[in-house]
Each structure stands twice: as C-alpha cells, then as structure tokens.
Write a protein that holds these residues in place. Structure first.
Motif, PDB file in Angstrom:
ATOM      1  N   PRO A 290       0.824  -1.231   0.000  1.00  0.00           N
ATOM      2  CA  PRO A 290       0.000   0.000   0.000  1.00  0.00           C
ATOM      3  C   PRO A 290       0.843   1.260   0.000  1.00  0.00           C
ATOM      4  CG  PRO A 290      -0.004  -1.015   2.164  1.00  0.00           C
ATOM      5  CD  PRO A 290       0.750  -1.943   1.276  1.00  0.00           C
ATOM      6  N   ASN A 291       2.170   1.137   0.174  1.00  0.00           N
ATOM      7  CA  ASN A 291       3.012   2.326   0.149  1.00  0.00           C
ATOM      8  C   ASN A 291       3.628   2.573  -1.224  1.00  0.00           C
ATOM      9  OD1 ASN A 291       2.769   3.097   2.942  1.00  0.00           O
ATOM     10  ND2 ASN A 291       3.895   1.208   3.394  1.00  0.00           N
TER      11      ASN A 291
ATOM     12  N   GLN B 268      -2.208   1.354   4.721  1.00  0.00           N
ATOM     13  CA  GLN B 268      -0.795   1.617   4.997  1.00  0.00           C
ATOM     14  C   GLN B 268      -0.442   1.322   6.447  1.00  0.00           C
ATOM     15  OE1 GLN B 268      -0.694   5.581   3.570  1.00  0.00           O
ATOM     16  NE2 GLN B 268      -0.519   4.955   1.431  1.00  0.00           N
TER      17      GLN B 268
END
Lengths: 506, 232, 215
Positions: free
Chosen positions: A306-307, A329
C-alpha cells in the motif's frame, strides 16, 4: 491490475488461551435464534483435535474446496462437469454434513429441579433436544466437545493434520508428559476465491466489492445448501428452522462504522488483529492454481504494497476511498502477513485463498530449548534455531495446518518470533549479546526496527493499533439502508418478519 | 358443477397462485425457501428425494411440453412403438415419483426430527401430491395412451382457459379419476405460493449455468458492474 | 471374519441377489403377461366371434376407402386433416403390440355390430353430443373421405379377433422400467449412499479409535 480492498483478521495463536470469549460474544449477538443454536460462526478448536464440525479438515469426507484438474480450477464437491453436476444433485447432496456431525443442540430441563415432587432421589435436569423438544438419552456431542482434549486418543489422534508425522511424533500426542495442544480460533475466512459463492445455484452468496466480506443474501437463499458442502472450512451453516444458510458476516454493521468485530473486540488475549489488505483481483485464479509448496508465497504475492505509489495511483483509480488507503498503509494484517511474513493462511491447499492469517504458536519451543540446552539463549552457541527441530509441536503438524505442507514457511515465521524474543531479552536483560542478536536478526531477515515493531504490535498494542478498520462511506453507498440504527431496531437482522397467517409465520 | 369446477375454479386458483406469489415475494421474501430437511435426516431422504424429483420433473416437463406442442406429441405417437416408448417411460417415471413420495411421507411420519419441523402446510402438500400421483398413475394404467388423449382433449381445455373462454365440455365427460387429477392439479397450483412448494417456482438455479463462479456485489454509487467476472 | 465384514458381505450379497432376482424375475413376468395377453383371446372369443364375423364379412358391402390408409389414420401415422387426435388414443382395434387406448370402447368389432356400424360416419363422429369425442371432433371435424378409409379399416379389423386388454402387461413393463431406473440409480450412486451410511463423523472417529462408543 484490478485493485480491491479486503478486511483481514490475523490471529496470534501463541497468545490464544482458549477462553472462548470470542465465541460467546459472537453467539450472543448473532446466533441465539431457533435453528441457529448449533451454529458457532466463531469457534475455538483445540489442535490437535477433531474440530467443529468433527474432522472438518478431512476433505475426503466432506469434499469442500477446490482442486486443480487439467489446468483449471473446479469445485471438489462433485466429480464430473462442475455446474451441471451440481444442479443434478440439488435434491440430495451426497456430501452435506448433518446436524450429527456438528452436534444436536440441547438444553437442560432445569424446571425439574424445582418442580420435581418430593422423593428419595435428588432431582436431575435431563438434557432436552432443541430440535425435537424431547428428552435425549445421552448427549454424545456438544459445543467444544473436544476442548482441551489434546491427549485424547479419540479426538486428538483423529486430527486430519497428523498425516506425515513420524511415529515418535504421534506418540507425543498421547504421552501425558509430552503431549501438547494449542488453540485455533476460526471465523469465516472471507476468501478471495470462495467455494461457497461458486457453488450457490441461487447466486445468493456474494463477496462485497468494497471490503471483501462474503455475505449470504437471505432473501435470495433458497436452501439448496451447496455452500455448506462446498466450503472446506464448514463456515456457512444451514438454519434448519428457517431454511436459510447463514454465516459469519465479519460483524459488518460494526466494521462499517469503524468498530472492531465482536469476537476481536472481546478477545482477552488480544490475539486478533484486523486490517485492510489491497489485492490484485486479476491474479486470484492464478494464485488459487499455484502448486501446494508455493501457495503461501503466491498468496503473499497477490497482496499489494500500500506504500507503493503505483499501487496507490491504481487504487485511487479503482475507486478505493482515501481513508481505506491510509488504513491499508497502517494495516497490522499487511505487516504480519506480507511485510514481516510471520502469519500464514489456514489450510491454503483448499485453494479458496483465505484471507484470515495465523501466527504459528511458539511457546512449546522455548520450553523444549531450555531443557535441552540448559538455557533459553546460550550465548556461546551461534546456532539458535536448532531447538526448533526438537519442539513439541511438530513443524510438520503446523505445516499441514497452515502452509499446505511447506515446512519452510512455518520455520521462517517461528525463527522470526524467536529472534524477536532474543532481541527483547537483550534489551531487557542484556544477557544475549548485541552481536548475537544482530546476527540472529540478519539470519531471519529482520531489522531492529522490525523486531521492535513486531514486539510492539504483538505485546503492547492498543485497540487502535490492533484494529485499523476504516469507516465505510455510507453516504456514498446505494444499497446500504439509509435509516439510522435507531430507526431500524426490530426490523432488520436474521429471521423472518413476524407475520402470523393460518398458524404459520410468514 | 362441471362448469364451476373446470370453468370457474381454474381462474380462482390461478389468480390465487399469481397474486399469492407476488404478495409473498414482496411482503416476505425471506420465507421463500425449499425448507430442506436433509440437514436433520439424510438416509431415508436419499430414497425419497432423488426418485421423487427425477420422476416428477420428467412427468411435469412432459405435461408442459404437451400444453405447448400437442401436435408434436401426436406426431411422435403416430408409430405404435414410439407411442409405447413414450408411455412406458412416463409410466416408469410415474412409479419412480410414487415410490419417492411414499418414502418421503414415511420419513415425515416416522423421523422425530423431521416431524418436529413439519407444519400443517407440509401435510397438506403431501396429501395433494399423493392424490395427484395416484390419480396420474391410475390415468396412465386404466385409461391408457393418456399422452394421446391428453394432447387431444385436455390440452384444448387448458388453452380454452388461457383464452378466457373455458370450454368445459372437453373434460366434463372424462372419467372420475381423470377429473380428480385435473382438479387436484389446480389445487396444487393454488398452493404453490403458500407452502414449501414455492421452491417449485425455481427462479434462480438456471442462472447458475451461465454466470461466472464468483459473484461480487458493489454497493458504491457508480461502482463497477454488479457482477464482476473473475473467471468462468 | 469379524462381525462387521460379515455384515458388509451379507449386505452386498443381498443387494446383488435382489438385483438378479428382479432382473431374472422380470423377463418371465413380462413374457407371461404377454402370453396372457395373447393366449386367452382366441379361447374366449373363438365361439361367438366365429359365428358373427363370418356372415358380416360376406355381407359387408365393399367400402370405398382403403383399409391401409384407414389404419394409418387410426394409428395416427397419418394425421386427420383438421387436426383431430388419432383413434388409437382411446380405442383399441386389434392393432399394436400393446393394443390401443381403453378410454373409449373397443372398436375391433364395431363394423360387425349392426347397431353401431351406421354410426361410423362423419356426422356422428363430429356430433358435439357424444361424451368425450364430441367436443374434440366438433371442433376438429373428420372429413367424409377420412371416415371412408376408417370404415374400410374397421371392416378389415372386424374379421379378426378382439385382443385382450394388455393393461397388465403395460403396467408390469412400466414397473420393470421403474425397477430398472432404480437399479441404474443404485449403480451410479451406490458409493454415494454407502458414504453417507458410514454414519456421522463421530461414528467415524469411534471406528478409527477401534471402540464401539458413541451412542
């Protein structure tokens, strides 16, 4: 790339004390109705043990899940061409478990304790079936019937996960001074490739696109019962009184408002972590087809970082809300499963790509290591992980349970947990040695920061850290009932609306 | 009397079925279920449900086919061997359904768990079905080549009902067994929306063959299509 | 041999025996029924029919139509031009292995019956007042030409004997088909039923454990 979000629960089995608070919380909220007495949407099993329903992992008996044949996935449910064969068996299902495989729900005739006429004998409360209302001669099965029966030659020895264990390992199951057991809390896995959805002729079961929760549309369900047969985890249940199937709903009325699920919230051991995962829906089929030994790896691959800016851009394009991205995140589920690689799915070989993950239990190793080498951490030795091979819970057993037989995956996780303990011991007592800790951490591929984070999350975390559940934007939804909870009371939930007509509730 | 039974009642019961189905579907869709009891008992059910459903569906499809293509049936029956094959198949299926139904009734009467779930509607349904199957077998055996005279005499009556000008003469002089069969069939249709027979109006399973395995529903406004094809 | 395998052995034997019995019993039964259907016919009908048929056959005026075409109409191989159902639906006339229908009277001797012979005409057949035929044929008239052919056919048939009703044969073959389907089911799904009959998961546990336990 087709990015979707999925709510995922992680269980730290090392910390589960088998108190069943989760089961009771779930039971009290969802399944205290007629026809649902026998259901435990959340249950905690003793492993090794037969489980609930008995021997549910034995797919030779229940034939749930998927199998790969000729390069394509098909339901294991029935041999032959899938869907037509399914419909042909709609009238009688060969693999459907019956209530006897769970247990016949019963209560006790407590009134007799008060109302019994005076006599020579102490009055007793006899068991009474909740199905027929008649007295039962004998209660042969009940909820958590094999609870804590780790050494039982009847229940523990019949655990389907024991296949591939050596004789000496099997011997440990019954020798009192050697026996081991641990707890396996189970809820619906809200799989990416759910067999229940695929088998439902009515199309009543569906996966919600936004949060990945698998639900049964109670109005569309026609009681064909294929979900019960097809689910390898036996988590959809058939309500025999209403003629509808019901299953764990991941407490979506709670998670939609950002609250943790009832089972997770009530957990005294704080073993549960709930978070968002982003996954690539285009790759589900390939993942489910991966051979057993690479299955866990493939499942980690399908979960996206998610980053990663590319993933974030794609996710925004796919319509995932900003608060869901932020939650992803910070997700403990992502950290445990993908980043630190210490949790793993339950029985991935059923190929439903389950989305609940388990951190394998470590406790017995330490005990064993201590007795064998005279101390938990021998600073003189550089081989810290040898003791793992001598652990009480055989790696083979954990691998059968959690990684489709791939022992490396389990070993990796156990070593990491051990490394974190060494790291902490060094911090607390300083008797391990900085250099040793450093080499141990590098051996398992963790940084000091990771070790710190793992310790923080698994030992000290607050509710906000354990449950990172983004609120659903209800104002943007079409099919969510716009009424407030107060307006809805008494009119929603499971069961029919109460309308009496000619002696029947409609 | 005939005028009432075969001219008026069909409309009453058909309307009951249609309006009742709409009413139940709209007011409480939740109860629309086959109310399977296999979960409680699955040994006798094996001998009941399989023969019953396979038998009765064969018969029922034959009847429905006859309504829409009576001349096709008459043409097929033109050669005696073909007529006999059709009739014997139908009779075998009838016996199969009869056997299954008896097993189901036996199960419902003897198994305590199933008995605990049985409502008076279920009993009514079983009685209606038993009458229907017995009279049907009676027709087939005692007044044989029913497939032929069904297409010749009963189908025109059914069409006269649909055309809103019931011609009772077609059926009024048929034997009592046949008339019972016909009238009971109408009661059966009238019962559909109020009993477990609702599952007989199968709306969903046919979709199963054409839909992809996985069903994904989006509840976001302007979200992707309701069902995303993950794979077939 | 322990009790369990004994039981299974006997169960299998019993099933096989029953299946064989049914199959072997069925063939003679059908044959017997067929004999029954064929045999008594001459015995019962011989005396009166011999007397009646002979003079009529002589006295009958030659029919205009063709008996072969009439037979086709009767059996339905050739449909009536206005769509009426074939006679065989409800009537027997000594044709077909299992005979004709029995909803209506047997027409084998209708031509020889002096009271009924005149009724074989399109006017009577199409008359709405006849019980079951009326509504059918008054809407779908048979034509004179078709009736002529039928008359010829009936004249032909009246020379023969009235076949016994083969209702029994029909029912027995139907039963046989039913038993056959059951046997096929049994073969296809035997494993399935046996699996189920091994009992609940709890029974299986106790079996593995080697004890009787459970209930």
């Amino acid at each position: 790339m087709d990015i979707r979000a999925q709510l995922s629960m992680n269980f730290h089995m090392d910390k589960c004390i088998g108190c069943h608070l989760c089961s009771v919380a779930c039971k009290n909220i969802w399944t205290t109705r007629r026809g649902a007495e026998y259901m435990w949407w959340n249950n905690v099993e003793t492993k090794p043990g037969a489980g609930y329903p008995l021997t549910w992992e034995d797919q030779e008996r229940y034939r749930g899940g998927w199998e790969v044949s000729g390069g394509s996935l098909r339901l294991k449910l029935l041999k032959g061409p899938g869907k037509i064969r399914t419909l042909a068996n709609i009238f009688f299902q060969p693999n459907l478990p019956t209530v006897d495989d769970y247990y016949e729900p019963f209560t006790f005739d407590y009134q007799n304790l008060f109302n019994a006429p005076a006599g020579d004998d102490q009055p007793v409360a006899r068991p009474r079936s909740l199905i027929t209302g008649e007295f039962m001669e004998k209660v042969v099965l009940g909820p958590n019937w094999d609870d804590d029966m780790g050494g039982s030659p009847l229940y523990a020895m019949n655990d389907p996960n024991l296949k591939g264990l050596s004789e000496s390992q099997k011997e440990m199951l019954t020798k009192f001074h050697k026996l081991f057991f641990f707890y396996l809390p189970r809820i619906c896995n809200h799989c990416l490739n759910p067999a229940c959805v695929a088998s439902c002729p009515s199309g009543a079961i569906y996966k919600r696109g936004e949060d990945g929760i698998v639900l049964i549309d109670q109005d569309t369900c026609r009681a064909w019962r294929f979900c019960v047969s097809a689910c390898p985890y036996k988590k959809p249940y058939y309500n025999w009184a209403n003629g509808k199937s019901e299953k764990c709903i991941f407490c979506y009325p709670r998670t939609e408002t950002g609250q943790p699920n009832a089972c997770a919230h009530s957990c005294t051991g704080r073993i549960r972590f709930v978070g968002v995962l982003l996954y690539d829906a285009d790759r589900i089929e390939d993942t489910a087809k991966t051979p057993d030994e690479r299955l866990v790896e493939a499942m980690r691959d399908i979960i996206l970082d998610p980053n990663d800016p590319r993933v974030i851009a794609e996710a925004r394009k796919a319509g995932i809300d900003e608060n869901w991205l932020i939650a992803a995140q910070q997700s403990p589920a992502y950290n445990l499963f993908k980043k630190w690689r210490i949790s793993m799915p339950n029985h991935p070989e059923f190929r439903t790509v389950p989305m609940n993950f388990y951190v394998p239990p470590l406790s017995p190793i330490l005990h064993q290591a201590k007795s064998d080498s005279g101390g938990v951490f021998d600073p003189e030795s550089m081989e810290f992980f040898n003791a793992i091979d001598k652990m009480r819970v055989p790696i083979r057993f954990l691998a059968n349970l959690l990684s489709a037989g791939n022992e490396q995956v389990v070993l990796e996780s156990l070593k990491k947990q051990l490394a974190v303990r060494m790291y902490r011991r060094q911090q607390r007592f300083g008797d391990v040695g900085e250099s040793v800790v450093k080499s141990v951490l590098s051996q398992v591929g963790l940084t000091a920061q990771d070790a710190e984070d793992i310790f923080r999350l698994t030992a000290l975390s607050t509710v906000q850290e354990r449950f990172v559940i983004p609120e659903t934007h209800r104002e943007a939804m079409t099919s969510v009932d716009p009424r407030t909870m107060f307006e809805k009371r008494g009119s929603v939930g499971f069961g029919p609306k109460k309308k009496e007509f000619l002696g029947r509730t409609w | 009397m005939n005028q009432f039974l075969f001219g008026g009642m069909p409309y009453v019961l058909l309307m009951t079925a249609i309006i009742g189905a709409i009413w139940r579907f709209r007011s409480n869709k939740y109860t629309w279920s086959s109310q399977s009891s296999q979960f409680l008992e699955n040994k006798t059910l094996f001998f009941g449900s399989f023969p019953w459903h396979y038998g009765i569906i064969t018969i029922l499809l034959g009847h429905i086919f006859g309504i829409f293509f009576p001349s096709a049936i008459l043409a097929w029956n033109g050669v005696p061997v073909r007529l006999y094959i059709l009739e014997l198949t139908a009779l075998s299926a009838g016996f199969l359904a009869f056997f299954g139904l008896l097993a189901l009734i036996y199960r419902r009467l003897t198994n305590t768990r199933v008995k605990a779930l049985t409502t008076s509607w279920d009993v009514l349904v079983l009685i209606v079905l038993l009458i229907q199957v017995v009279t049907g077998l009676g027709n087939a055996i005692l007044y044989r080549w029913g497939s032929n005279w069904y297409a010749g005499a009963a189908v025109p009556w059914i069409w006269s009902i649909f055309k809103l000008s019931p011609n009772v003469d077609y059926v009024s002089n048929l034997p009592l067994i046949t008339k019972t069969h016909i009238f009971n069939a109408m009661i059966f249709i009238g019962l559909i929306p109020f009993s477990r027979l609702a599952h007989f109006v199968v709306i969903n399973p046919y979709k199963y063959l054409i839909r992809p395995y996985q069903v994904v529903r989006w509840y976001r406004k302007g979200g992707p299509t309701p069902n995303i094809v993950q794979y077939k | 041999m322990d009790l369990k395998s004994c039981k299974r052995f006997f169960g299998k034997g019993l099933q096989l025996g029953l299946g064989l019995l049914l199959v072997s019993g069925l063939a003679p039964a059908v044959a017997f029924a067929a004999d029954q259907a064929a045999a008594p016919a001459p015995a019962v009908q011989a005396a009166p029919a011999a007397g009646a048929a002979a003079p009529v056959a002589e006295a009958a005026p030659a029919e205009k139509g063709s008996a072969a075409v009439g037979k086709m109409y009767f059996m339905g191989a050739k449909r009536f031009s206005n769509g009426g159902p074939p006679c065989i639906s409800c009537h027997s006339a000594g044709v077909g292995e299992l005979g004709g229908g029995i909803l209506g009277p047997n027409l084998t001797k209708v031509y020889a019956d002096e009271s009924k012979n005149p009724l074989i005409n399109s006017v009577w057949i199409n008359n709405p007042s006849t019980p079951v035929m009326g509504p059918v044929f008054s809407n779908r008239n048979v034509t004179d030409e078709e009736v002529d052919n039928l008359r010829a056919f009936f004249a032909e048939q009246a020379k023969g004997e009235v076949a016994a009703s083969s209702t029994g044969t029909f029912a027995i073959i139907g039963l046989g088909g039913f038993v056959g389907i059951l046997i096929v089911f049994n073969i296809i799904w035997s494993g399935r039923y046996r699996n189920r009959n091994k009992g609940t998961a709890h029974d299986a546990l106790w079996r593995n454990y080697g004890g009787k336990g459970g209930r």
